[in-house]
Design a protein around this motif. Sequence first.
Motif, mmCIF file in Angstrom:
data_model
loop_
_atom_site.group_PDB
_atom_site.id
_atom_site.type_symbol
_atom_site.label_atom_id
_atom_site.label_comp_id
_atom_site.label_asym_id
_atom_site.label_seq_id
_atom_site.Cartn_x
_atom_site.Cartn_y
_atom_site.Cartn_z
ATOM 1 N N TYR A 140 -7.496 7.945 7.876
ATOM 2 C CA TYR A 140 -6.683 6.868 8.449
ATOM 3 C C TYR A 140 -6.301 7.159 9.901
ATOM 4 O O TYR A 140 -5.966 8.292 10.255
ATOM 5 N N GLU A 184 -12.754 9.031 3.802
ATOM 6 C CA GLU A 184 -12.287 8.238 4.932
ATOM 7 C C GLU A 184 -11.026 8.867 5.510
ATOM 8 O O GLU A 184 -10.382 9.679 4.847
ATOM 9 N N PHE A 244 -4.460 -7.817 4.924
ATOM 10 C CA PHE A 244 -5.197 -6.715 5.547
ATOM 11 C C PHE A 244 -6.308 -7.196 6.480
ATOM 12 O O PHE A 244 -6.517 -6.629 7.550
ATOM 13 N N GLN A 293 -8.926 -5.032 -2.628
ATOM 14 C CA GLN A 293 -8.097 -5.773 -1.689
ATOM 15 C C GLN A 293 -8.895 -6.256 -0.484
ATOM 16 O O GLN A 293 -9.689 -5.490 0.093
ATOM 17 N N ASP A 317 -7.791 3.224 -2.690
ATOM 18 C CA ASP A 317 -7.631 4.539 -2.081
ATOM 19 C C ASP A 317 -6.878 5.485 -3.028
ATOM 20 O O ASP A 317 -5.859 5.115 -3.605
ATOM 21 N N ARG A 332 -15.117 -1.609 12.606
ATOM 22 C CA ARG A 332 -13.737 -1.668 13.101
ATOM 23 C C ARG A 332 -13.635 -1.046 14.493
ATOM 24 O O ARG A 332 -12.917 -1.559 15.360
ATOM 25 N N ALA A 351 -1.439 0.822 9.075
ATOM 26 C CA ALA A 351 -1.781 0.228 7.774
ATOM 27 C C ALA A 351 -2.705 1.102 6.929
ATOM 28 O O ALA A 351 -3.535 0.570 6.196
ATOM 29 N N GLY A 352 -2.584 2.406 7.026
ATOM 30 C CA GLY A 352 -3.476 3.253 6.232
ATOM 31 C C GLY A 352 -4.916 2.826 6.402
ATOM 32 O O GLY A 352 -5.666 2.742 5.434
ATOM 33 N N MET A 353 -5.289 2.569 7.651
ATOM 34 C CA MET A 353 -6.614 1.981 7.898
ATOM 35 C C MET A 353 -7.645 3.064 8.200
ATOM 36 O O MET A 353 -7.423 3.916 9.073
ATOM 37 N N ASN A 354 -8.762 2.995 7.474
ATOM 38 C CA ASN A 354 -9.853 3.941 7.725
ATOM 39 C C ASN A 354 -10.369 3.749 9.159
ATOM 40 O O ASN A 354 -10.857 2.681 9.513
ATOM 41 N N PHE A 412 0.827 -1.202 0.000
ATOM 42 C CA PHE A 412 0.000 0.000 0.000
ATOM 43 C C PHE A 412 0.863 1.255 0.000
ATOM 44 O O PHE A 412 0.771 2.102 0.893
ATOM 45 N N GLY A 438 -10.627 -7.231 2.855
ATOM 46 C CA GLY A 438 -10.766 -6.603 4.172
ATOM 47 C C GLY A 438 -10.771 -5.087 4.153
ATOM 48 O O GLY A 438 -10.852 -4.461 5.212
ATOM 49 N N THR A 439 -10.670 -4.475 2.970
ATOM 50 C CA THR A 439 -10.568 -3.012 2.904
ATOM 51 C C THR A 439 -11.928 -2.379 2.588
ATOM 52 O O THR A 439 -12.870 -3.061 2.183
ATOM 53 N N THR A 440 -11.976 -1.076 2.730
ATOM 54 C CA THR A 440 -13.190 -0.341 2.381
ATOM 55 C C THR A 440 -13.446 -0.441 0.871
ATOM 56 O O THR A 440 -14.593 -0.410 0.444
#
Length: 272
Positions: free
Chosen positions: A232, A230, A93, A160, A205, A119, A110-113, A55, A162-164
């Motif tokens: 992170y 979103e 992810f 990908q 993203d 979550r 992890a650049g996670m929203n 990512f 598990g991602t938004t």
Amino acid sequence: MKNKKILVLLLVLAMVFSFAACGESADNGDADKDNGAADKNTEIPTYIAATEPTFPPFDTTDEDGNIVGFDMDLMNAIGEDQGFKVKYKAFEFDALIPTVQAGNAEIITAGMNAEDPERQAKVDFSNTYYDSGLVVIVKEDNNTIKGIDDLTKDMKVASQIGTTGADKVNELHDDGKIKEAVILNGFDTCMLQLINGDVSAVIIDQPVGKTYLKKQPGKCKIVGDVLNAESYGFAVKKGNKELLDKINTGLQNMIDNGTYDELFTKWFEGEE
Ligand code: GLN
């Protein structure tokens, strides 16, 4: 006679060496003890941070396979400010949250929203550090898809796991708007499928899509508007307030002292 002399000499030498060896091991022992004491005096905790390194520029690997990126530099700076060290480990992810819940890592970088209620029910997020959103990517020569509304029932679309982005692709499929949701392990694999013509579009993203397009010019393009908003955040195990407070304080300090801006320039503007 000569032989005897040589024998004596050898014996002497052997004794000298064995004394030297003893001395050395004694020294080593002391040195170890000293180091141990020094470590204890300045005990710095090391936390494991879980990430998914396909990512870029947030989370990626260098030529030697080390996990690097904006997230790592920022978290290392926060750790330096707050008195902890960080080791990064790669996961898929969708394994990141379970890994932190199980206590196999303390932090998610992890650049996670962070603005996702599902979550938020599982982990605690830091204050957010980057505003993002999803975009549609197609091949450069595709002139039919100009945005999400041009995706049709005969198309496969990738994102990908598990991602938004995967949520979005699954939603398009559930609404009967596309033929298949192709959910893959890494963003790089999604792009390979797009370039190979296995899928018509990838949803990812925006900053990561843009970085990819800069590195692989002429192959693909972003079409249409940004699909959502979103932000992170870093995440810790539910209730780990002590670590979360450190991350939030460190993050604010990095914003205030200019480190955040320096890292932003390094990873987002310095790239070709
Ligand atoms: N922003 C997306 C999410 O939070 C993707 C993150 C990623 O692939 N590392 O789901």
